[in-house]
Design a protein around this motif. Structure first.
Motif, PDB file in Angstrom:
ATOM      1  N   UNK B 138       8.839 101.117 -41.254  1.00  0.00           N
ATOM      2  CA  UNK B 138       8.283 100.523 -42.560  1.00  0.00           C
ATOM      3  C   UNK B 138       7.025 101.255 -43.196  1.00  0.00           C
ATOM      4  N   UNK B 139       5.988 101.668 -42.294  1.00  0.00           N
ATOM      5  CA  UNK B 139       5.008 102.412 -42.774  1.00  0.00           C
ATOM      6  C   UNK B 139       5.162 103.576 -43.895  1.00  0.00           C
ATOM      7  N   UNK B 140       6.276 104.298 -43.320  1.00  0.00           N
ATOM      8  CA  UNK B 140       6.734 105.639 -43.749  1.00  0.00           C
ATOM      9  C   UNK B 140       7.976 105.352 -44.719  1.00  0.00           C
ATOM     10  N   UNK B 141       8.162 104.171 -45.111  1.00  0.00           N
ATOM     11  CA  UNK B 141       9.623 103.941 -45.896  1.00  0.00           C
ATOM     12  C   UNK B 141       9.197 103.957 -47.280  1.00  0.00           C
ATOM     13  N   UNK B 142      10.129 104.646 -48.081  1.00  0.00           N
ATOM     14  CA  UNK B 142      10.174 104.385 -49.489  1.00  0.00           C
ATOM     15  C   UNK B 142      11.113 102.994 -49.799  1.00  0.00           C
ATOM     16  N   UNK B 143      12.127 102.668 -49.148  1.00  0.00           N
ATOM     17  CA  UNK B 143      12.757 101.503 -49.530  1.00  0.00           C
ATOM     18  C   UNK B 143      12.860 100.706 -48.223  1.00  0.00           C
ATOM     19  N   UNK B 144      12.502  99.354 -48.447  1.00  0.00           N
ATOM     20  CA  UNK B 144      12.381  98.446 -47.048  1.00  0.00           C
ATOM     21  C   UNK B 144      13.392  97.373 -47.553  1.00  0.00           C
ATOM     22  N   UNK B 145      14.384  96.813 -46.793  1.00  0.00           N
ATOM     23  CA  UNK B 145      15.163  95.877 -46.957  1.00  0.00           C
ATOM     24  C   UNK B 145      14.577  94.520 -46.177  1.00  0.00           C
ATOM     25  N   UNK B 146      14.435  93.587 -47.125  1.00  0.00           N
ATOM     26  CA  UNK B 146      13.884  92.262 -46.471  1.00  0.00           C
ATOM     27  C   UNK B 146      15.066  91.551 -45.878  1.00  0.00           C
ATOM     28  N   UNK B 147      14.776  91.075 -44.820  1.00  0.00           N
ATOM     29  CA  UNK B 147      15.752  90.246 -43.960  1.00  0.00           C
ATOM     30  C   UNK B 147      16.287  89.181 -44.481  1.00  0.00           C
ATOM     31  N   UNK B 148      17.389  88.624 -43.895  1.00  0.00           N
ATOM     32  CA  UNK B 148      17.819  87.142 -44.411  1.00  0.00           C
ATOM     33  C   UNK B 148      16.664  86.426 -43.734  1.00  0.00           C
ATOM     34  N   UNK B 149      16.240  85.295 -44.274  1.00  0.00           N
ATOM     35  CA  UNK B 149      15.238  84.081 -43.747  1.00  0.00           C
ATOM     36  C   UNK B 149      15.985  83.481 -42.407  1.00  0.00           C
ATOM     37  N   UNK B 150      17.184  83.185 -42.338  1.00  0.00           N
ATOM     38  CA  UNK B 150      17.705  82.690 -41.137  1.00  0.00           C
ATOM     39  C   UNK B 150      17.644  83.711 -40.164  1.00  0.00           C
ATOM     40  N   UNK B 151      17.929  85.066 -40.445  1.00  0.00           N
ATOM     41  CA  UNK B 151      18.220  86.228 -39.693  1.00  0.00           C
ATOM     42  C   UNK B 151      16.831  86.465 -38.901  1.00  0.00           C
ATOM     43  N   UNK B 152      15.817  86.400 -39.853  1.00  0.00           N
ATOM     44  CA  UNK B 152      14.362  86.573 -39.079  1.00  0.00           C
ATOM     45  C   UNK B 152      14.051  85.632 -38.076  1.00  0.00           C
ATOM     46  N   UNK B 153      14.493  84.488 -38.526  1.00  0.00           N
ATOM     47  CA  UNK B 153      14.226  83.358 -37.517  1.00  0.00           C
ATOM     48  C   UNK B 153      14.709  83.554 -35.964  1.00  0.00           C
ATOM     49  N   UNK B 154      16.149  83.751 -36.258  1.00  0.00           N
ATOM     50  CA  UNK B 154      16.848  83.895 -35.110  1.00  0.00           C
ATOM     51  C   UNK B 154      16.321  85.150 -34.255  1.00  0.00           C
ATOM     52  N   UNK B 155      16.060  86.408 -34.980  1.00  0.00           N
ATOM     53  CA  UNK B 155      15.554  87.200 -34.292  1.00  0.00           C
ATOM     54  C   UNK B 155      14.350  87.159 -33.540  1.00  0.00           C
ATOM     55  N   UNK B 156      13.279  86.443 -34.000  1.00  0.00           N
ATOM     56  CA  UNK B 156      12.074  86.044 -33.504  1.00  0.00           C
ATOM     57  C   UNK B 156      12.204  85.579 -32.325  1.00  0.00           C
ATOM     58  N   UNK B 157      13.291  84.712 -32.222  1.00  0.00           N
ATOM     59  CA  UNK B 157      13.606  84.032 -30.753  1.00  0.00           C
ATOM     60  C   UNK B 157      14.224  84.699 -29.754  1.00  0.00           C
ATOM     61  N   UNK B 158      14.998  85.526 -30.310  1.00  0.00           N
ATOM     62  CA  UNK B 158      15.948  86.180 -29.243  1.00  0.00           C
ATOM     63  C   UNK B 158      15.617  87.826 -29.080  1.00  0.00           C
ATOM     64  N   UNK B 159      15.207  88.551 -30.120  1.00  0.00           N
ATOM     65  CA  UNK B 159      14.889  89.852 -29.735  1.00  0.00           C
ATOM     66  C   UNK B 159      14.377  90.516 -28.657  1.00  0.00           C
ATOM     67  N   UNK B 160      13.202  89.785 -28.028  1.00  0.00           N
ATOM     68  CA  UNK B 160      12.403  90.350 -26.920  1.00  0.00           C
ATOM     69  C   UNK B 160      13.223  89.795 -25.715  1.00  0.00           C
ATOM     70  N   UNK B 161      14.170  88.817 -25.914  1.00  0.00           N
ATOM     71  CA  UNK B 161      14.973  88.371 -24.501  1.00  0.00           C
ATOM     72  C   UNK B 161      16.218  89.404 -24.338  1.00  0.00           C
TER      73      UNK B 161
END
Lengths: 342, 342, 342, 342
Positions: B138-161
């Motif tokens: 993201x630091x070096x990106x020109x275009x960043x795609x915001x995530x879905x709000x539900x998608x963000x919530x689920x990923x915070x719970x699950x990605x590290x697992x």
């Protein structure tokens, strides 16, 4: 320079709101938090929304060393506040959020609060905390008495009109709609969600609400003669927000002009274009007050509306605004947070 | 240094939330606001809660001179966004809040969004905007795609697992509760107050919600093999707040440990003590995400909870966090506002 | 013929709901209402919505002459109920709305409720009050134990499926969303409007909710072997309404077929067309339960939804339905009130 | 004897409320339901809360054979109603729920509704539907015009007082709080949940609300001279319920006495003991109106409160009450449902 702050009564809603606001204040640091019945607990356990902050553990008041404290917010229950403040060190600047020091006349206090005042010396010293109208006194005050949240709302709508003599002083009716957080975090059946949601009703109807003591004191002082308004608050199924609907007799355009002029330089008071009126949801979580004036179809009558957030501009935001003044900090510091909508 | 900001689609809730947050951001200045159907109006008339701010008048996109703009937030509807972004000047940094650039695979996009993508070049370039996991890109990106709000919530719970291999990848059930502002300001019968208040129901049940495209893409990439979760969102009678209740198979204490470690240095992700779980009301209006882990009575099963504000951490707060990174500003600037409770 | 009815514990929500329903019941007359702490008050002062009814004054239980009473509803707190019912005259038909007689096994009772049962004789006699599944036993019962409101909702979704053997008994996850009136009229901080509105969170997470005692008892009895489900309730910002989202493994169409068949003749259970799912707001204030089945995108998995009003079908409506059966009245009498929407 | 009923405009909230009430009415049968844009659909698909009822499919108005219909409720939008009613067969009894036939004077109609009336003949024939005050005319009427819901509430508070000459006719201020279902099921941005929940504001402030046409007509007729009140409605974050707070000049005890006497025999109007005042939540879902009188602290001033459910007593319940009278059915039939609280 960072000022050291204590908050007494930090387990109530106004205490939590103070912490929320001070969290992003660049010149204040919270060094002590008290909560008698919850002493020993972390603030995060009492208010999980403040979990991300590094805050002192809740203690009893007498565990606080005030030597290091510059300013103390008292968010204690009415009556408790005067007993505590009487005993606080004299060097300490104090902003009280209770009702204890709002009325200057001990008899008026006794009438509205049902008994004699226990800290008459401090009562005499206290400055009434409606910032926009007591700014200079507050700047040099040691003890400032935060106003009632309903009292603040009604005064923002009416003070300039009474001062300017543009309304009939004997025909003022204030119909007020208040969110439930104004009643605090106390365990009362009528504050349960199941009792409150999806309905509305008046309370303290007919002129028995204690904030009338403030209206009587302030409006009479401005007018130079007794002014008694009608005031009926209603409890709304919402957490935050006060809407004052004030029925007055006077010329609507002139009334608008007086208000617009009175608040033209005020950072937190927004007077809407003539004919528009405010909504509580547009000031939620902020220190702003929106005011509107509408002409009634009956000539010579107008309706003045004022909306603010009872926990912010009506209480803890006002307290912080006053504290800024008392500490020589720029008045708006930490208070320019935009309202949260939706 | 002050960076010049444009917001396209400023008349929707995510646009307004961007303005709210940038209002107290010390290093950004809003120089342009677009809203096609409301061009010519003031922001105060569209969003009266922003009345106190000195903002540019709403214009049509093609009235904006982007030469002066450093970064542009696109809060436009899905599909519109790709058509607009394709034509924006190449020097411009862009944070898109729509769904248009979240899926990297054109086929996946076509499957979930019902047609071919109109800006394949930009799609290829876009970085997925879940800050904590794509920070360097993201630091070096020109275009960043915001995530879905539900998608963000689920990923915070699950990605590290998923990354740590501590849960069964074929047995993940995400039961999600979402506030209504996530559906935007569109005129739909099912978004009326009378249809929504005092009740709750599922929507897009059975695996048809578009945010599954994001879950599939991200979880499969982490796991290195296809991962398909069950996901059923429910619409809540509240404006803000997503609560994800995730049923997983794995050892609860270990799951907690993995999450606590993964987020130990993150400024916005708070992992609660083991056995505690979050409430949406404690993150309202803020950029924080609260995560909790509870062991089920059935051995080998755990429940992971994540709560955030869909308009802030789930959308506009995330967008600002990413913009900070893209502009070389300290990541948390303007985002440390404490949650508003009650 | 008019049956004479007493209601013990009439100052709580389930007591009031009984009065509301009986108000238009053509074959019942309320002859006694008890409320220990509010004895001496009129029902209108405790529940102003019942003001139009001609009701007996609230008394203490020992002031009631049960000689004249045909059936007694006990809407007393858990634990109090067993002590009171033990002493009631033996001729009296009783419908208990507390948790005291739901579990048949004294050990299970002790495990879930933290101590020995004080009325073992009555416990042995009590019939479990889930009308649709215990109809014949209820008809001839003297003492019927009303089910938990969450327990009722989950059982409507699952009993026929367990009986038919169409789902995996070891993989049942019940994510439940419950309105706040289910917690009663008790003074608890977490039931205040300011604490609850506009947010949601889980409670009794991880398998600690007492209604699991009922699920275990009933599902194991049907299956003929131990069945343990996962059950996590969530508290919703609404007064009435339970939505059960049940994740099961099995063939969705077959699951729907089994439910549709099981409830085809039931007056209060509506199975929606396959693929549709219910909303709590469409059963509010009524004795109806709406059930829906949706296939998940993952083959072999389905989601079963059930919605009912916790105070009506989940408690007082169920109690009245059972009372009708016990008194030889047509089962649906007084219960065909349509839901109140919006 | 069963009367055959048609409902035109059954896809709106007042149409659904009529169906809800008639569902348990022992002497009415719904034989036709119209909804132009939803013709061909089942009522269950438009209003799932009515799913348990055996109802005719929605059709277009011209598909209805009125030969068999005894009474027709018109729940159509304003203006549409007059065009439709003009063409209905003359044998048909009609209860109109729109605003089209409330004003007797064509000029008043033109003034408040912005154009000429299209059914002057029917307008002349229509009886104003405030049952308690037009009972005899309604009994023999062919066309009854349902009142505005706000207009009904204000009139219940004021009519007896104006008739008895106990208040100052030039100093009546009606501050009204109305739930959102009164605005119907129309797709307007300001009716979205996200725009409305947790806040409140006035609308049609200053004397521009159309229900003032009714107040002017009725109050002037009673007084025998022009009476103009001040009327400012406020939109509440709740679905049902109107609370009228009426500020009057007069002797409070006398005012209470007049109201108590006026409504002593009325089955649906409950006058509370002097000094008490009502809440909307205690009339929700019912045909009752609760009235209270409180003396203000300023002598010679009183506050009169009236609360009712806008969809029931304010609209569809009133309509059914009138239909009962027109068909020779006992007036309270089907309307004694107790309010739903909480």
């Amino acid at each position: 320079m960072t000022h050291k702050i204590a908050i007494l009564g930090a387990s109530g809603y106004t205490g939590a709101e103070l912490v929320r606001l001070i969290a992003t204040h660049p010149e204040m640091e919270i060094v002590a938090l008290s909560a008698d019945r919850k002493a020993g607990q972390s603030m995060a356990s009492v208010f999980p929304h403040l979990r991300h902050l590094d805050l002192p553990t809740l203690v009893k008041i007498d565990e606080i060393d005030f030597a290091d404290v510059d300013l103390c917010f008292c968010a204690l229950p009415h009556a408790t506040s005067q007993a505590v403040i009487r005993e606080l060190p004299k060097h300490l600047k104090i902003v009280d959020l209770s009702a204890d020091f709002r009325l200057r006349d001990p008899e008026a206090y006794a009438k509205w609060y049902g008994g004699p005042h226990a800290a008459l010396e401090q009562q005499a010293e206290a400055v009434y905390g409606l910032t926009e109208f007591y700014r200079e006194e507050i700047r040099s005050a040691r003890l400032v008495a935060g106003t009632g949240c309903n009292a603040a709302t009604g005064q923002y709508a009416l003070r300039p009109l009474i001062a300017a003599g543009v309304i009939d002083l004997d025909e003022i009716i204030l119909d007020l709609k208040a969110g439930v957080s104004g009643a605090g975090r106390s365990l009362k059946e009528n504050l349960l969600h199941a009792e409150l949601s999806e309905g509305y009703h008046a309370y303290a109807a007919g002129g028995t609400h204690r904030h009338l003591g403030e209206f009587d004191q302030e409006f009479s002082a401005i007018a130079g003669r007794p002014v008694k308004i009608q005031f009926t608050p209603h409890l709304m199924p919402a957490n935050r927000g006060i809407l004052a609907t004030v029925y007055v007799k006077g010329e609507a355009a002139r009334i608008h002009e007086v208000l617009a002029q009175a608040y033209a330089q005020e950072p937190f008071i927004e007077v809407l274009p003539f004919g528009e009126h405010p909504s509580t949801r547009h000031v939620r979580g902020s220190n702003f007050c929106h005011i509107g004036v509408v002409a009634d179809r009956i000539e010579g009558r107008a309706i003045v509306f004022a909306a603010l957030d009872n926990l912010t501009k009506g209480s803890s935001g006002q307290a912080l605004q006053n504290a800024n003044l008392m500490l020589g900090i720029e008045e708006t510091t930490g208070l320019m947070l935009a309202p949260v909508f939706p």
